[in-house]
Design a protein around this motif. Structure first.
Motif, PDB file in Angstrom:
ATOM      1  N   UNK A  74       0.773  -1.226   0.000  1.00 23.69           N
ATOM      2  CA  UNK A  74       0.000   0.000   0.000  1.00 23.69           C
ATOM      3  C   UNK A  74       0.809   1.283   0.000  1.00 23.69           C
ATOM      4  N   UNK A  75       2.108   1.203  -0.169  1.00 24.36           N
ATOM      5  CA  UNK A  75       2.931   2.412  -0.141  1.00 24.36           C
ATOM      6  C   UNK A  75       2.947   3.159  -1.471  1.00 24.36           C
ATOM      7  N   UNK A  76       2.613   2.487  -2.564  1.00 22.38           N
ATOM      8  CA  UNK A  76       2.854   3.056  -3.894  1.00 22.38           C
ATOM      9  C   UNK A  76       2.037   4.316  -4.175  1.00 22.38           C
ATOM     10  N   UNK A  77       0.747   4.284  -3.953  1.00 20.84           N
ATOM     11  CA  UNK A  77      -0.084   5.464  -4.231  1.00 20.84           C
ATOM     12  C   UNK A  77       0.349   6.653  -3.369  1.00 20.84           C
ATOM     13  N   UNK A  78       0.515   6.493  -2.033  1.00 17.72           N
ATOM     14  CA  UNK A  78       0.973   7.649  -1.249  1.00 17.72           C
ATOM     15  C   UNK A  78       2.342   8.159  -1.692  1.00 17.72           C
ATOM     16  N   UNK A  79       3.210   7.258  -2.123  1.00 17.45           N
ATOM     17  CA  UNK A  79       4.524   7.680  -2.607  1.00 17.45           C
ATOM     18  C   UNK A  79       4.372   8.529  -3.858  1.00 17.45           C
ATOM     19  N   UNK A  80       3.584   8.057  -4.815  1.00 20.63           N
ATOM     20  CA  UNK A  80       3.369   8.826  -6.041  1.00 20.63           C
ATOM     21  C   UNK A  80       2.753  10.185  -5.726  1.00 20.63           C
ATOM     22  N   UNK A  81       1.739  10.201  -4.892  1.00 18.49           N
ATOM     23  CA  UNK A  81       1.047  11.456  -4.606  1.00 18.49           C
ATOM     24  C   UNK A  81       1.896  12.419  -3.776  1.00 18.49           C
ATOM     25  N   UNK A  82       3.014  11.943  -3.249  1.00 16.26           N
ATOM     26  CA  UNK A  82       3.947  12.801  -2.541  1.00 16.26           C
ATOM     27  C   UNK A  82       4.836  13.612  -3.471  1.00 16.26           C
ATOM     28  N   UNK A 104       5.518  16.177  -6.782  1.00 14.89           N
ATOM     29  CA  UNK A 104       4.827  17.394  -7.203  1.00 14.89           C
ATOM     30  C   UNK A 104       3.776  17.065  -8.268  1.00 14.89           C
ATOM     31  N   UNK A 105       2.843  17.993  -8.439  1.00 16.06           N
ATOM     32  CA  UNK A 105       1.704  17.763  -9.324  1.00 16.06           C
ATOM     33  C   UNK A 105       2.114  17.451 -10.761  1.00 16.06           C
ATOM     34  N   UNK A 106       3.155  18.092 -11.260  1.00 14.52           N
ATOM     35  CA  UNK A 106       3.549  17.847 -12.654  1.00 14.52           C
ATOM     36  C   UNK A 106       4.110  16.435 -12.826  1.00 14.52           C
ATOM     37  N   UNK A 107       4.796  15.916 -11.816  1.00 19.23           N
ATOM     38  CA  UNK A 107       5.301  14.540 -11.889  1.00 19.23           C
ATOM     39  C   UNK A 107       4.129  13.559 -11.866  1.00 19.23           C
ATOM     40  N   UNK A 108       3.178  13.769 -10.958  1.00 16.28           N
ATOM     41  CA  UNK A 108       2.002  12.899 -10.870  1.00 16.28           C
ATOM     42  C   UNK A 108       1.245  12.915 -12.193  1.00 16.28           C
ATOM     43  N   UNK A 109       1.085  14.083 -12.778  1.00 14.11           N
ATOM     44  CA  UNK A 109       0.382  14.191 -14.059  1.00 14.11           C
ATOM     45  C   UNK A 109       1.153  13.485 -15.168  1.00 14.11           C
ATOM     46  N   UNK A 110       2.475  13.543 -15.150  1.00 21.12           N
ATOM     47  CA  UNK A 110       3.280  12.849 -16.154  1.00 21.12           C
ATOM     48  C   UNK A 110       3.091  11.335 -16.042  1.00 21.12           C
ATOM     49  N   UNK A 111       3.004  10.824 -14.827  1.00 18.67           N
ATOM     50  CA  UNK A 111       2.785   9.392 -14.618  1.00 18.67           C
ATOM     51  C   UNK A 111       1.373   9.021 -15.070  1.00 18.67           C
ATOM     52  N   UNK A 112       0.389   9.814 -14.689  1.00 18.30           N
ATOM     53  CA  UNK A 112      -0.987   9.553 -15.121  1.00 18.30           C
ATOM     54  C   UNK A 112      -1.090   9.557 -16.640  1.00 18.30           C
ATOM     55  N   UNK A 113      -0.497  10.544 -17.245  1.00 17.41           N
ATOM     56  CA  UNK A 113      -0.523  10.668 -18.697  1.00 17.41           C
ATOM     57  C   UNK A 113       0.202   9.504 -19.370  1.00 17.41           C
ATOM     58  N   UNK A 114       1.306   9.073 -18.795  1.00 17.86           N
ATOM     59  CA  UNK A 114       2.049   7.939 -19.352  1.00 17.86           C
ATOM     60  C   UNK A 114       1.225   6.661 -19.355  1.00 17.86           C
ATOM     61  N   UNK A 115       0.550   6.389 -18.248  1.00 16.86           N
ATOM     62  CA  UNK A 115      -0.340   5.225 -18.201  1.00 16.86           C
ATOM     63  C   UNK A 115      -1.473   5.375 -19.214  1.00 16.86           C
ATOM     64  N   UNK A 116      -2.080   6.550 -19.257  1.00 13.21           N
ATOM     65  CA  UNK A 116      -3.200   6.782 -20.175  1.00 13.21           C
ATOM     66  C   UNK A 116      -2.766   6.593 -21.625  1.00 13.21           C
ATOM     67  N   UNK A 117      -1.584   7.068 -21.975  1.00  9.23           N
ATOM     68  CA  UNK A 117      -1.087   6.918 -23.346  1.00  9.23           C
ATOM     69  C   UNK A 117      -0.852   5.449 -23.681  1.00  9.23           C
ATOM     70  N   UNK A 118      -0.252   4.701 -22.745  1.00  5.66           N
ATOM     71  CA  UNK A 118      -0.048   3.270 -23.001  1.00  5.66           C
ATOM     72  C   UNK A 118      -1.375   2.545 -23.188  1.00  5.66           C
TER      73      UNK A 118
END
Length: 95
Positions: free
Chosen positions: A23-31, A33-47
């Motif tokens: 259960x550490x992964x989501x809190x780690x990601x959300x820790x 900055x917003x632009x990094x989180x958005x880059x990860x979200x966008x990367x998954x969405x693109x794949x």
């Protein structure tokens, strides 16, 4: 692939890390900055949106093998849902 997305996948979803579903992964990601989180979200969405994306590239980054493309897509969707849609359980990769 965007560098921040690739860095997240290599660092937190590699063979040595992805099987820790404590259960550490989501809190780690959300820790991050917003632009990094958005880059990860966008990367998954693109794949997920790219019908030509294959598991071999993801396998190269993580050392996790998928038995077929359907299993790969199911895992990606489950990881996206865990990280961004509030699904309570982190998915376990195959193997």
């Amino acid at each position: 692939m965007e560098e921040r997305f690739e860095r997240f996948v290599r660092g937190y979803l590699s063979h040595t890390e992805a099987y820790d579903t404590s259960g550490y992964l989501r809190p780690t990601l959300l820790g991050f900055n917003d632009s990094f989180v958005e880059a990860v979200r966008s990367g998954f969405a693109q794949l997920l949106a790219d019908a030509s994306a294959r598991s071999v590239e993801y396998e190269r980054m993580t050392d996790i093998e998928f038995p077929d493309e359907e299993t790969f897509r199911t895992y990606l969707q489950a990881m996206y849902d865990y990280l961004f849609n509030g699904v309570p359980e982190q998915p376990m990769p195959p193997g």
